[in-house]
Design a protein around this motif. Sequence first.
Motif, PDB file in Angstrom:
ATOM      1  N   VAL A 325      10.513   4.408  -6.464  1.00 33.26           N
ATOM      2  CA  VAL A 325      10.184   3.404  -5.445  1.00 33.26           C
ATOM      3  C   VAL A 325       9.890   2.059  -6.100  1.00 33.26           C
ATOM      4  O   VAL A 325      10.351   1.007  -5.647  1.00 33.26           O
ATOM      5  CB  VAL A 325       8.985   3.874  -4.589  1.00 33.26           C
ATOM      6  N   LEU A 326       9.129   2.079  -7.194  1.00 29.84           N
ATOM      7  CA  LEU A 326       8.819   0.837  -7.902  1.00 29.84           C
ATOM      8  C   LEU A 326      10.084   0.214  -8.492  1.00 29.84           C
ATOM      9  O   LEU A 326      10.255  -1.013  -8.482  1.00 29.84           O
ATOM     10  CB  LEU A 326       7.798   1.104  -9.014  1.00 29.84           C
ATOM     11  N   LEU A 327      10.980   1.046  -9.002  1.00 33.36           N
ATOM     12  CA  LEU A 327      12.230   0.530  -9.566  1.00 33.36           C
ATOM     13  C   LEU A 327      13.092  -0.112  -8.482  1.00 33.36           C
ATOM     14  O   LEU A 327      13.712  -1.166  -8.707  1.00 33.36           O
ATOM     15  CB  LEU A 327      13.006   1.662 -10.243  1.00 33.36           C
ATOM     16  N   VAL A 328      13.123   0.478  -7.286  1.00 31.93           N
ATOM     17  CA  VAL A 328      13.864  -0.101  -6.166  1.00 31.93           C
ATOM     18  C   VAL A 328      13.298  -1.473  -5.814  1.00 31.93           C
ATOM     19  O   VAL A 328      14.035  -2.428  -5.535  1.00 31.93           O
ATOM     20  CB  VAL A 328      13.820   0.840  -4.951  1.00 31.93           C
ATOM     21  N   LEU A 329      11.956  -1.592  -5.860  1.00 29.43           N
ATOM     22  CA  LEU A 329      11.324  -2.881  -5.584  1.00 29.43           C
ATOM     23  C   LEU A 329      11.714  -3.916  -6.626  1.00 29.43           C
ATOM     24  O   LEU A 329      11.947  -5.091  -6.313  1.00 29.43           O
ATOM     25  CB  LEU A 329       9.801  -2.718  -5.539  1.00 29.43           C
ATOM     26  N   VAL A 330      11.788  -3.477  -7.873  1.00 33.22           N
ATOM     27  CA  VAL A 330      12.194  -4.391  -8.941  1.00 33.22           C
ATOM     28  C   VAL A 330      13.613  -4.876  -8.713  1.00 33.22           C
ATOM     29  O   VAL A 330      13.937  -6.059  -8.894  1.00 33.22           O
ATOM     30  CB  VAL A 330      12.086  -3.697 -10.322  1.00 33.22           C
ATOM     31  N   LEU A 331      14.490  -3.966  -8.300  1.00 34.17           N
ATOM     32  CA  LEU A 331      15.907  -4.296  -8.151  1.00 34.17           C
ATOM     33  C   LEU A 331      16.196  -5.096  -6.880  1.00 34.17           C
ATOM     34  O   LEU A 331      17.021  -6.010  -6.889  1.00 34.17           O
ATOM     35  CB  LEU A 331      16.742  -3.012  -8.132  1.00 34.17           C
ATOM     36  N   GLY A 332      15.484  -4.763  -5.790  1.00 31.01           N
ATOM     37  CA  GLY A 332      15.860  -5.360  -4.516  1.00 31.01           C
ATOM     38  C   GLY A 332      14.880  -6.298  -3.878  1.00 31.01           C
ATOM     39  O   GLY A 332      15.268  -7.152  -3.069  1.00 31.01           O
ATOM     40  N   ALA A 333      13.591  -6.157  -4.197  1.00 31.33           N
ATOM     41  CA  ALA A 333      12.600  -6.966  -3.482  1.00 31.33           C
ATOM     42  C   ALA A 333      11.786  -7.861  -4.404  1.00 31.33           C
ATOM     43  O   ALA A 333      10.726  -8.347  -4.020  1.00 31.33           O
ATOM     44  CB  ALA A 333      11.662  -6.038  -2.705  1.00 31.33           C
ATOM     45  N   SER A 334      12.270  -8.074  -5.609  1.00 35.75           N
ATOM     46  CA  SER A 334      11.495  -8.870  -6.560  1.00 35.75           C
ATOM     47  C   SER A 334      11.352 -10.321  -6.110  1.00 35.75           C
ATOM     48  O   SER A 334      10.410 -11.007  -6.485  1.00 35.75           O
ATOM     49  CB  SER A 334      12.158  -8.818  -7.942  1.00 35.75           C
ATOM     50  N   GLY A 335      12.297 -10.789  -5.268  1.00 36.53           N
ATOM     51  CA  GLY A 335      12.222 -12.165  -4.805  1.00 36.53           C
ATOM     52  C   GLY A 335      10.990 -12.434  -3.956  1.00 36.53           C
ATOM     53  O   GLY A 335      10.496 -13.569  -3.900  1.00 36.53           O
ATOM     54  N   LEU A 336      10.488 -11.407  -3.283  1.00 37.56           N
ATOM     55  CA  LEU A 336       9.320 -11.590  -2.420  1.00 37.56           C
ATOM     56  C   LEU A 336       8.035 -11.778  -3.211  1.00 37.56           C
ATOM     57  O   LEU A 336       7.080 -12.380  -2.722  1.00 37.56           O
ATOM     58  CB  LEU A 336       9.178 -10.380  -1.480  1.00 37.56           C
ATOM     59  N   THR A 337       8.004 -11.242  -4.428  1.00 35.02           N
ATOM     60  CA  THR A 337       6.762 -11.297  -5.207  1.00 35.02           C
ATOM     61  C   THR A 337       6.503 -12.667  -5.809  1.00 35.02           C
ATOM     62  O   THR A 337       5.383 -12.938  -6.240  1.00 35.02           O
ATOM     63  CB  THR A 337       6.816 -10.263  -6.349  1.00 35.02           C
ATOM     64  N   GLN A 338       7.496 -13.542  -5.825  1.00 34.55           N
ATOM     65  CA  GLN A 338       7.300 -14.827  -6.495  1.00 34.55           C
ATOM     66  C   GLN A 338       6.303 -15.722  -5.759  1.00 34.55           C
ATOM     67  O   GLN A 338       5.773 -16.668  -6.324  1.00 34.55           O
ATOM     68  CB  GLN A 338       8.639 -15.556  -6.619  1.00 34.55           C
ATOM     69  N   PHE A 339       6.010 -15.421  -4.503  1.00 32.67           N
ATOM     70  CA  PHE A 339       5.087 -16.250  -3.721  1.00 32.67           C
ATOM     71  C   PHE A 339       3.639 -15.754  -3.791  1.00 32.67           C
ATOM     72  O   PHE A 339       2.764 -16.314  -3.135  1.00 32.67           O
ATOM     73  CB  PHE A 339       5.539 -16.288  -2.255  1.00 32.67           C
ATOM     74  N   ILE A 340       3.389 -14.703  -4.554  1.00 37.38           N
ATOM     75  CA  ILE A 340       2.027 -14.168  -4.654  1.00 37.38           C
ATOM     76  C   ILE A 340       1.175 -15.108  -5.504  1.00 37.38           C
ATOM     77  O   ILE A 340       1.511 -15.419  -6.644  1.00 37.38           O
ATOM     78  CB  ILE A 340       2.030 -12.761  -5.272  1.00 37.38           C
ATOM     79  N   PRO A 341       0.025 -15.569  -4.992  1.00 43.96           N
ATOM     80  CA  PRO A 341      -0.846 -16.467  -5.764  1.00 43.96           C
ATOM     81  C   PRO A 341      -1.539 -15.706  -6.902  1.00 43.96           C
ATOM     82  O   PRO A 341      -1.948 -14.554  -6.739  1.00 43.96           O
ATOM     83  CB  PRO A 341      -1.869 -16.954  -4.737  1.00 43.96           C
ATOM     84  N   GLN A 342      -1.694 -16.360  -8.036  1.00 45.98           N
ATOM     85  CA  GLN A 342      -2.389 -15.746  -9.160  1.00 45.98           C
ATOM     86  C   GLN A 342      -3.865 -15.515  -8.847  1.00 45.98           C
ATOM     87  O   GLN A 342      -4.485 -14.600  -9.393  1.00 45.98           O
ATOM     88  CB  GLN A 342      -2.233 -16.609 -10.406  1.00 45.98           C
ATOM     89  N   ALA A 343      -4.429 -16.310  -7.966  1.00 50.51           N
ATOM     90  CA  ALA A 343      -5.840 -16.142  -7.599  1.00 50.51           C
ATOM     91  C   ALA A 343      -6.078 -14.801  -6.908  1.00 50.51           C
ATOM     92  O   ALA A 343      -7.126 -14.171  -7.071  1.00 50.51           O
ATOM     93  CB  ALA A 343      -6.288 -17.288  -6.694  1.00 50.51           C
ATOM     94  N   VAL A 344      -5.083 -14.384  -6.111  1.00 51.66           N
ATOM     95  CA  VAL A 344      -5.196 -13.080  -5.443  1.00 51.66           C
ATOM     96  C   VAL A 344      -5.204 -11.960  -6.479  1.00 51.66           C
ATOM     97  O   VAL A 344      -6.004 -11.015  -6.387  1.00 51.66           O
ATOM     98  CB  VAL A 344      -4.036 -12.891  -4.442  1.00 51.66           C
ATOM     99  N   LEU A 345      -4.326 -12.056  -7.474  1.00 48.91           N
ATOM    100  CA  LEU A 345      -4.297 -11.055  -8.540  1.00 48.91           C
ATOM    101  C   LEU A 345      -5.597 -11.075  -9.338  1.00 48.91           C
ATOM    102  O   LEU A 345      -6.082 -10.033  -9.775  1.00 48.91           O
ATOM    103  CB  LEU A 345      -3.100 -11.305  -9.463  1.00 48.91           C
ATOM    104  N   ALA A 346      -6.170 -12.272  -9.530  1.00 46.62           N
ATOM    105  CA  ALA A 346      -7.444 -12.368 -10.247  1.00 46.62           C
ATOM    106  C   ALA A 346      -8.537 -11.633  -9.487  1.00 46.62           C
ATOM    107  O   ALA A 346      -9.366 -10.926 -10.078  1.00 46.62           O
ATOM    108  CB  ALA A 346      -7.819 -13.836 -10.442  1.00 46.62           C
ATOM    109  N   GLY A 347      -8.552 -11.793  -8.159  1.00 49.53           N
ATOM    110  CA  GLY A 347      -9.548 -11.075  -7.351  1.00 49.53           C
ATOM    111  C   GLY A 347      -9.376  -9.575  -7.454  1.00 49.53           C
ATOM    112  O   GLY A 347     -10.361  -8.819  -7.552  1.00 49.53           O
TER     113      GLY A 347
END
Length: 582
Positions: A325-347
């Motif tokens: 499932v994670l590999l499918v996300l890497v191959l097909g949905a990686s474009g969606l992750t580019q909008f994730i703010p680093q502040a959210v990951l920090a939290g």
Amino acid sequence: MQLANRVTFNHLRGDLFGGITAAIVALPMALAFGVSSGAGAIAGLYGAAILGFFAALFGGTPTLISGPTGPMTVVMTAIVTSMTAKNPENGLAMAFTVVMLAGIFQILFGFLKLGKYVTLMPYTVISGFMSGIGVIMIILQVGPFFGQVNPKGGIIPVVTSIPTFIANLDPAETALATLTLALLFLTPKKVRRLVPPQLLALVIGTLIAAFVLQGSDLRLIGAIPTGLPKPQLPVFTFEQMTTMLVDGVMLGMLGCIDSLLTSVIADSITRTQHDSDKELIGQGIGNLLSGIFGGLPGAGATMGTVVNIQAGGKTVLSGMFHAVVLLVLVLGASGLTQFIPQAVLAGILVKVGIDIVDWNFLKRAHKLSWKAAAIMYGVLFLTVFVDLIVAVGVGVFIANILTIQRLSDIQSDEVKAITHADDETPLSYEEKLLFQEARGKILLLHLGGPMSFGAAKAISQRQAIMEDYKVVILDVSDVPILGVTATLALESLIAEATQKHLEVFIVGGTEKVKARLERFGILEKVPANNLSPSRLEALHQAVSSLKGVSGESYANKGSFPIEENGTTVEGKIDIDGTLTTK
């Protein structure tokens, strides 16, 4: 040992739901760990997919979900920082080479069957180390939490920069990070059952950044590569080879401990028993391949494993589905992750750090033992401000020294020198009679329990009192194990007794103890007639030897002369062993 697990489809539905649920939980964590490590979000995703698949296929815990974890990411962050600082061009490739080395060491540990020894570490050291890892993770996220960039140089520069971070905080990023942390702590249990709070926080934070804070200058993950990862050859320099090997061993050992502790948790939930050595081999193969393809190192993830089991996962297929499932996300949905703010990951990572800290033991350590508290807090301090290897090494050394001291005291108490019979002496009725008949000429040295080097000093101390006696009886009938140092102490005692013309008897001994004494040549130094199967027989022989005749003893008559207040009276030992006089 069969390497690959046999894949069965008997629990396909549960394994599928378990794997998908675990992947949903793992996604935000993999992105956060990747960004935090300095290797990039894609490294976290690659690590979760590659390690997750091959650790499940070759591992020894059917329900274990593997991927980047907090402790492993903290160590990897330090390795990436160190390698890139010394070698800007090839530093990142060298860091992934360290991941490969860690995997190789884990495979080696598994083939050497060291799995059962990996977690044999004092809990005070594990608690201090893990709490230190949690504190490091929290400190490293302080800058991103307030919308700032951490200075280079490790933990201390970040700590000294905290006042500057607060003074110059970015309101939008700080608000996002705070909201993320609030969602992780305050999401109701009913909602948690439907959606993992990490994913909920990731989605809500990203939507707010995209639509509410659209004009703000937020730092985002940015575009990540799509497609399958490309393999890379190991990169190293001879100048840094020693450092890379040490880092590889440390990373491999941490992964072993992290994984096997999670395997124990999985066992407790599923009522099964994992294969430690096979699990190490599986983790090693996964980390080796993860390093080859540019993925983060990882281990068994507690949160993903528990979620997998609760969602129905029962076999290795669940871990493999999670990876796919994670590999499918890497191959097909990686474009969606580019909008994730680093502040959210920090939290998210601040919450991970808080969860890693062993609050339960921190609150109780000083009440349980000041020594335990000192070790735990010492390891925590060294982990955060000095070095992880130094912290574990110093903690294990001090904890083992204290343990050895306690065991030595216990063993020393079991080395009893009996010189006369009284009400407190652990002797039988007949043995007390024989002791009285010997009139203080017999020294009975009774050894009980395992005798290691901790008992050697106590045995040697008994040599100083031997010259006051004619006979020395060494009773080893209650000794299951006799260590080398204790054996040498006994050899020295017998040699001195022989030199002083004392007669020596050896009583009892298990087959292992007798074999040890025989290998050291100790039994040859004692006459064969003086090797007695029981203490009573040895006492009979000793009394007869002292009298020079084999006539009737006081043990048979039941009474004997004894001095009391300067006069000789008739003594008698009652059937319960109590000494009385007439």
